[in-house]
Enzyme design. Structure first.
Site, PDB file in Angstrom:
ATOM      1  N   ASP A  95       0.787  -1.233   0.000  1.00 44.53           N
ATOM      2  CA  ASP A  95       0.000   0.000   0.000  1.00 44.53           C
ATOM      3  C   ASP A  95       0.819   1.283   0.000  1.00 44.53           C
ATOM      4  O   ASP A  95       0.321   2.346   0.351  1.00 44.53           O
ATOM      5  CB  ASP A  95      -0.897  -0.005   1.242  1.00 44.53           C
ATOM      6  CG  ASP A  95      -0.109  -0.194   2.524  1.00 44.53           C
ATOM      7  OD1 ASP A  95       1.123   0.049   2.509  1.00 44.53           O
ATOM      8  OD2 ASP A  95      -0.703  -0.582   3.545  1.00 44.53           O
ATOM      9  N   GLU A 117       0.153  -9.059  -1.015  1.00 45.29           N
ATOM     10  CA  GLU A 117      -0.524  -8.473   0.157  1.00 45.29           C
ATOM     11  C   GLU A 117      -1.735  -7.658  -0.298  1.00 45.29           C
ATOM     12  O   GLU A 117      -1.881  -6.466  -0.007  1.00 45.29           O
ATOM     13  CB  GLU A 117       0.426  -7.625   1.016  1.00 45.29           C
ATOM     14  CG  GLU A 117      -0.111  -7.430   2.431  1.00 45.29           C
ATOM     15  CD  GLU A 117       0.791  -6.619   3.338  1.00 45.29           C
ATOM     16  OE1 GLU A 117       1.676  -7.219   3.968  1.00 45.29           O
ATOM     17  OE2 GLU A 117       0.612  -5.388   3.426  1.00 45.29           O
ATOM     18  N   GLU A 131      -2.333   5.118   2.678  1.00 42.42           N
ATOM     19  CA  GLU A 131      -2.202   3.701   2.337  1.00 42.42           C
ATOM     20  C   GLU A 131      -3.529   3.057   1.935  1.00 42.42           C
ATOM     21  O   GLU A 131      -3.567   2.192   1.057  1.00 42.42           O
ATOM     22  CB  GLU A 131      -1.574   2.935   3.508  1.00 42.42           C
ATOM     23  CG  GLU A 131      -0.096   3.234   3.729  1.00 42.42           C
ATOM     24  CD  GLU A 131       0.181   4.517   4.511  1.00 42.42           C
ATOM     25  OE1 GLU A 131      -0.788   5.168   4.974  1.00 42.42           O
ATOM     26  OE2 GLU A 131       1.360   4.875   4.660  1.00 42.42           O
ATOM     27  N   HIS A 210       5.454   5.918  13.426  1.00 45.41           N
ATOM     28  CA  HIS A 210       5.931   6.758  12.327  1.00 45.41           C
ATOM     29  C   HIS A 210       4.825   7.233  11.393  1.00 45.41           C
ATOM     30  O   HIS A 210       5.062   8.049  10.516  1.00 45.41           O
ATOM     31  CB  HIS A 210       6.941   5.983  11.478  1.00 45.41           C
ATOM     32  CG  HIS A 210       6.314   4.855  10.699  1.00 45.41           C
ATOM     33  ND1 HIS A 210       5.712   5.050   9.481  1.00 45.41           N
ATOM     34  CD2 HIS A 210       6.170   3.543  10.984  1.00 45.41           C
ATOM     35  CE1 HIS A 210       5.237   3.882   9.047  1.00 45.41           C
ATOM     36  NE2 HIS A 210       5.495   2.967   9.946  1.00 45.41           N
ATOM     37  N   ARG A 212       1.992   8.754   9.040  1.00 47.77           N
ATOM     38  CA  ARG A 212       1.677  10.157   8.713  1.00 47.77           C
ATOM     39  C   ARG A 212       0.555  10.718   9.579  1.00 47.77           C
ATOM     40  O   ARG A 212       0.615  11.842  10.050  1.00 47.77           O
ATOM     41  CB  ARG A 212       1.271  10.259   7.244  1.00 47.77           C
ATOM     42  CG  ARG A 212       2.441  10.498   6.317  1.00 47.77           C
ATOM     43  CD  ARG A 212       1.979  10.627   4.876  1.00 47.77           C
ATOM     44  NE  ARG A 212       3.045  11.168   4.049  1.00 47.77           N
ATOM     45  CZ  ARG A 212       4.140  10.509   3.682  1.00 47.77           C
ATOM     46  NH1 ARG A 212       4.323   9.272   4.083  1.00 47.77           N
ATOM     47  NH2 ARG A 212       5.062  11.080   2.931  1.00 47.77           N
ATOM     48  N   HIS A 243      12.191   6.230  13.420  1.00 44.51           N
ATOM     49  CA  HIS A 243      12.144   6.455  11.969  1.00 44.51           C
ATOM     50  C   HIS A 243      12.914   7.739  11.636  1.00 44.51           C
ATOM     51  O   HIS A 243      12.810   8.732  12.354  1.00 44.51           O
ATOM     52  CB  HIS A 243      10.670   6.590  11.570  1.00 44.51           C
ATOM     53  CG  HIS A 243      10.409   6.563  10.094  1.00 44.51           C
ATOM     54  ND1 HIS A 243      10.820   7.569   9.254  1.00 44.51           N
ATOM     55  CD2 HIS A 243       9.773   5.663   9.308  1.00 44.51           C
ATOM     56  CE1 HIS A 243      10.444   7.281   8.013  1.00 44.51           C
ATOM     57  NE2 HIS A 243       9.800   6.123   8.012  1.00 44.51           N
TER      58      HIS A 243
HETATM   59  C1  UD1 Z   1       6.391   5.080   3.899  1.00 47.08           C
HETATM   60  C2  UD1 Z   1       5.036   4.564   3.401  1.00 47.08           C
HETATM   61  C3  UD1 Z   1       4.298   3.896   4.542  1.00 47.08           C
HETATM   62  C4  UD1 Z   1       5.145   2.827   5.223  1.00 47.08           C
HETATM   63  C5  UD1 Z   1       6.486   3.439   5.619  1.00 47.08           C
HETATM   64  C6  UD1 Z   1       7.366   2.366   6.180  1.00 47.08           C
HETATM   65  C7  UD1 Z   1       3.930   5.897   1.667  1.00 47.08           C
HETATM   66  C8  UD1 Z   1       3.037   7.031   1.392  1.00 47.08           C
HETATM   67  N1  UD1 Z   1       4.223   5.684   2.969  1.00 47.08           N
HETATM   68  O1  UD1 Z   1       6.135   6.099   4.846  1.00 47.08           O
HETATM   69  O2  UD1 Z   1       3.131   3.285   4.026  1.00 47.08           O
HETATM   70  O3  UD1 Z   1       4.488   2.396   6.372  1.00 47.08           O
HETATM   71  O4  UD1 Z   1       7.103   4.003   4.459  1.00 47.08           O
HETATM   72  O5  UD1 Z   1       8.408   2.891   6.910  1.00 47.08           O
HETATM   73  O6  UD1 Z   1       4.364   5.237   0.764  1.00 47.08           O
HETATM   74  N2  UD1 Z   1      13.755   8.796   5.383  1.00 47.08           N
HETATM   75  C9  UD1 Z   1      15.129   8.744   5.415  1.00 47.08           C
HETATM   76  N3  UD1 Z   1      15.728   7.551   5.118  1.00 47.08           N
HETATM   77  C10 UD1 Z   1      15.052   6.426   4.793  1.00 47.08           C
HETATM   78  C11 UD1 Z   1      13.641   6.500   4.757  1.00 47.08           C
HETATM   79  C12 UD1 Z   1      13.019   7.689   5.058  1.00 47.08           C
HETATM   80  O7  UD1 Z   1      15.794   9.717   5.720  1.00 47.08           O
HETATM   81  O8  UD1 Z   1      15.664   5.388   4.532  1.00 47.08           O
HETATM   82  C13 UD1 Z   1      13.078  10.082   5.723  1.00 47.08           C
HETATM   83  C14 UD1 Z   1      13.173  11.109   4.596  1.00 47.08           C
HETATM   84  O9  UD1 Z   1      13.341  12.376   5.172  1.00 47.08           O
HETATM   85  C15 UD1 Z   1      11.792  11.015   3.944  1.00 47.08           C
HETATM   86  C16 UD1 Z   1      10.926  10.733   5.163  1.00 47.08           C
HETATM   87  O10 UD1 Z   1      11.702   9.857   5.981  1.00 47.08           O
HETATM   88  O11 UD1 Z   1      11.448  12.178   3.252  1.00 47.08           O
HETATM   89  C17 UD1 Z   1       9.582  10.118   4.898  1.00 47.08           C
HETATM   90  O12 UD1 Z   1       9.668   8.967   4.072  1.00 47.08           O
HETATM   91  P1  UD1 Z   1       8.372   8.484   3.228  1.00 47.08           P
HETATM   92  O13 UD1 Z   1       8.701   7.251   2.463  1.00 47.08           O
HETATM   93  O14 UD1 Z   1       7.829   9.649   2.456  1.00 47.08           O
HETATM   94  O15 UD1 Z   1       7.306   8.192   4.349  1.00 47.08           O
HETATM   95  P2  UD1 Z   1       7.237   7.050   5.432  1.00 47.08           P
HETATM   96  O16 UD1 Z   1       6.612   7.644   6.645  1.00 47.08           O
HETATM   97  O17 UD1 Z   1       8.542   6.368   5.578  1.00 47.08           O
HETATM   98  N1  UDP Z   2      11.589  -2.893  11.164  1.00 47.56           N
HETATM   99  C1  UDP Z   2      12.978  -3.003  11.096  1.00 47.56           C
HETATM  100  N2  UDP Z   2      13.736  -2.129  11.804  1.00 47.56           N
HETATM  101  C2  UDP Z   2      13.208  -1.130  12.553  1.00 47.56           C
HETATM  102  C3  UDP Z   2      11.799  -1.004  12.603  1.00 47.56           C
HETATM  103  C4  UDP Z   2      11.020  -1.889  11.876  1.00 47.56           C
HETATM  104  O1  UDP Z   2      13.495  -3.899  10.441  1.00 47.56           O
HETATM  105  O2  UDP Z   2      13.974  -0.364  13.154  1.00 47.56           O
HETATM  106  C5  UDP Z   2      10.764  -3.828  10.385  1.00 47.56           C
HETATM  107  C6  UDP Z   2       9.656  -4.521  11.147  1.00 47.56           C
HETATM  108  O3  UDP Z   2      10.111  -5.708  11.738  1.00 47.56           O
HETATM  109  C7  UDP Z   2       8.642  -4.784  10.061  1.00 47.56           C
HETATM  110  C8  UDP Z   2       8.804  -3.607   9.157  1.00 47.56           C
HETATM  111  O4  UDP Z   2      10.087  -3.071   9.402  1.00 47.56           O
HETATM  112  O5  UDP Z   2       8.959  -5.943   9.321  1.00 47.56           O
HETATM  113  C9  UDP Z   2       7.727  -2.606   9.432  1.00 47.56           C
HETATM  114  O6  UDP Z   2       8.046  -1.463   8.748  1.00 47.56           O
HETATM  115  P1  UDP Z   2       7.376  -0.066   9.032  1.00 47.56           P
HETATM  116  O7  UDP Z   2       6.920   0.018  10.444  1.00 47.56           O
HETATM  117  O8  UDP Z   2       8.356   0.936   8.558  1.00 47.56           O
HETATM  118  O9  UDP Z   2       6.164  -0.064   8.025  1.00 47.56           O
HETATM  119  P2  UDP Z   2       4.677  -0.612   8.074  1.00 47.56           P
HETATM  120  O10 UDP Z   2       4.702  -2.036   8.497  1.00 47.56           O
HETATM  121  O11 UDP Z   2       3.948   0.236   9.033  1.00 47.56           O
HETATM  122  O12 UDP Z   2       4.190  -0.416   6.684  1.00 47.56           O
END
Ligand code: UD1
Ligand code: UDP
Length: 374
Positions: A95, A117, A131, A210, A212, A243
């Site tokens: 998603d 999924e 999502e 984490h 939104r 995060h």
């Molecule tokens: C995204 C997904 C969410 C998922 C989450 C898992 C969308 C809209 N959201 O949200 O469904 O649950 O990933 O974690 O697709 N950043 C870093 N390094 C990284 C990753 C992120 O610095 O490796 C920071 C950046 O500043 C980035 C911000 O996190 O701009 C947000 O990342 P983004 O992928 O937009 O949103 P998530 O909250 O991670």
């Molecule tokens: N996870 C990880 N390291 C972390 C936090 C989460 O490997 O520091 C793993 C966790 O075990 C799970 C996945 O990341 O498999 C969940 O990811 P996240 O919470 O980012 O996204 P969501 O499941 O909410 O989409």
């Protein structure tokens, strides 16, 4: 048959790498992987653990990226990849905005999409945001639907999606075969203290938050609840891998950094995470993936959201949705910490998400599908 798996965030990678492994070892399948790079370090951590070969990397992540920039960048950059490779099937997961944009780009190229999924729903388009809409739209684009549970299949049927819908289990359970070991040694230096904490009879509470829709006041409530619980129960040891999103990181560090038994750490890799989860007492989270994983270890989960698209473990009694009010979080957590009966009831190991063979089932379906018609 040429199959291109496209993903870009941590949770997608954790759940797609086991499937990619199967695809790579199958005769007659040419498997390619394209990372969008919606995430950077958190994505790379997973790729390193699974040792997945990457064929294309779109590298789109920017600080403060928006839903629009993610969607536009993925759509635009995938044009070249799809035109060059001309896959017979594109696989996307779940998603995220990566998944939806990759599915839409495949549709524009008239390439069939397999949705891994599929069928999770809250029926509230704004929760989780974005999502719920991402997965709904992806479901309507996809040709093949791989549902973790029977309930997910029924959700799709309600929307008129009945063709090529398969119940396979969730590939997250398959990932444990790579990540979980009884003699595991943690890589993260803080986590190396886990055996010591256990010896001191500390109860480890794993926290992640984490989403939104939780950024702002709900996240502050969560942090305040953690602070009060920390002050009320001297045997608690909180571990919170934070995060990297600055809108998460800044308030969490500001509110919790000075508490002696709250360990704020950088995101840990999935091996550290799964092994930590298997040893902790309780999980507080707004993550989707943790709601699927912790029940398999018999670890109770309190969900820091007002709804869940994963009601299977709630029905089974190991997951409870507690919302984002400070007092509700404190109350529900305190009950579990003080009432042994309640805790025991919630800590039965159950696994409604499959038996670790989801990837193999998906592979069998893909390779049997003689004509993937769009
Ligand atoms: C995204 C997904 C969410 C998922 C989450 C898992 C969308 C809209 N959201 O949200 O469904 O649950 O990933 O974690 O697709 N950043 C870093 N390094 C990284 C990753 C992120 O610095 O490796 C920071 C950046 O500043 C980035 C911000 O996190 O701009 C947000 O990342 P983004 O992928 O937009 O949103 P998530 O909250 O991670
Ligand atoms: N996870 C990880 N390291 C972390 C936090 C989460 O490997 O520091 C793993 C966790 O075990 C799970 C996945 O990341 O498999 C969940 O990811 P996240 O919470 O980012 O996204 P969501 O499941 O909410 O989409």
């Amino acid at each position: 048959m040429r199959v291109l798996s496209v993903f870009g965030t941590r949770p997608e990678a954790i759940k797609m790498c086991p499937l990619v492994k199967q695809l790579e070892s199958t005769q007659g399948v040419e498997s390619y992987v394209c990372l969008t790079g919606q995430h950077r370090e958190m994505l790379q951590q997973v790729i390193d653990v699974f040792k997945t070969r990457i064929d294309y990397h779109l590298d789109i992540m920017r600080p403060k990226q928006t839903l629009t920039t993610i969607t536009c960048d993925v759509l635009e950059k995938l044009q070249g990849v799809y035109s060059e490779l001309m896959p017979d099937l594109v696989l996307v997961h779940g998603d995220t905005s990566t998944s939806f944009a990759a599915a839409l780009a495949a549709f524009y190229h008239q390439i069939p999409v397999g949705h891994v999924e599929a069928g999770l729903r809250t029926y509230d388009p704004y929760s989780p945001f974005p999502e719920e809409m991402n997965r709904t739209l992806t479901g309507h684009i996809a040709t093949l639907h791989f549902c973790p549970t029977e309930r997910n299949k029924q959700n799709l049927a309600r929307e008129g999606i009945v063709k090529n819908v398969f119940v396979t289990g969730n590939t997250v359970i398959d990932a444990f075969a790579t990540t979980v070991r009884p003699d595991y040694q943690f890589k993260n230096l803080v986590l190396r203290q886990v055996p010591l904490w256990k010896k001191e009879n500390k109860r480890i509470v794993l926290v992640t938050a984490h989403r939104r829709e939780n950024i702002g006041k709900p996240l502050e409530n969560i942090c305040e609840a953690i602070r009060e619980l920390h002050n009320s129960f001297s045997d608690l040891l909180f571990v919170y891998p934070v995060h990297p999103n600055p809108m998460v990181r800044e308030p969490v560090y500001q509110m919790l950094h000075n508490l002696p038994r709250v360990m704020l750490i950088d995101p840990v890799d999935v091996e550290d995470m799964h092994n930590l989860m298997s040893q902790c007492y309780l999980v507080l989270t707004d993550s989707g993936g943790l709601q699927e994983e912790a029940p398999a270890f018999g670890v109770p989960v309190l969900v820091l959201r007002t709804e869940t698209e994963r009601p299977e473990a709630v029905d089974a009694g190991t997951v409870k949705v507690v919302g984002v009010d400070k007092s509700a979080i404190i109350k529900e957590t305190s009950v579990l910490l003080t009432n042994q009966n309640q805790y025991t009831q919630m800590s039965r190991a159950i696994n409604p998400y499959g038996d670790g063979t989801a990837s193999r089932k998906i592979l069998r379906i893909i390779t049997n599908e003689s004509t993937i018609s769009i």
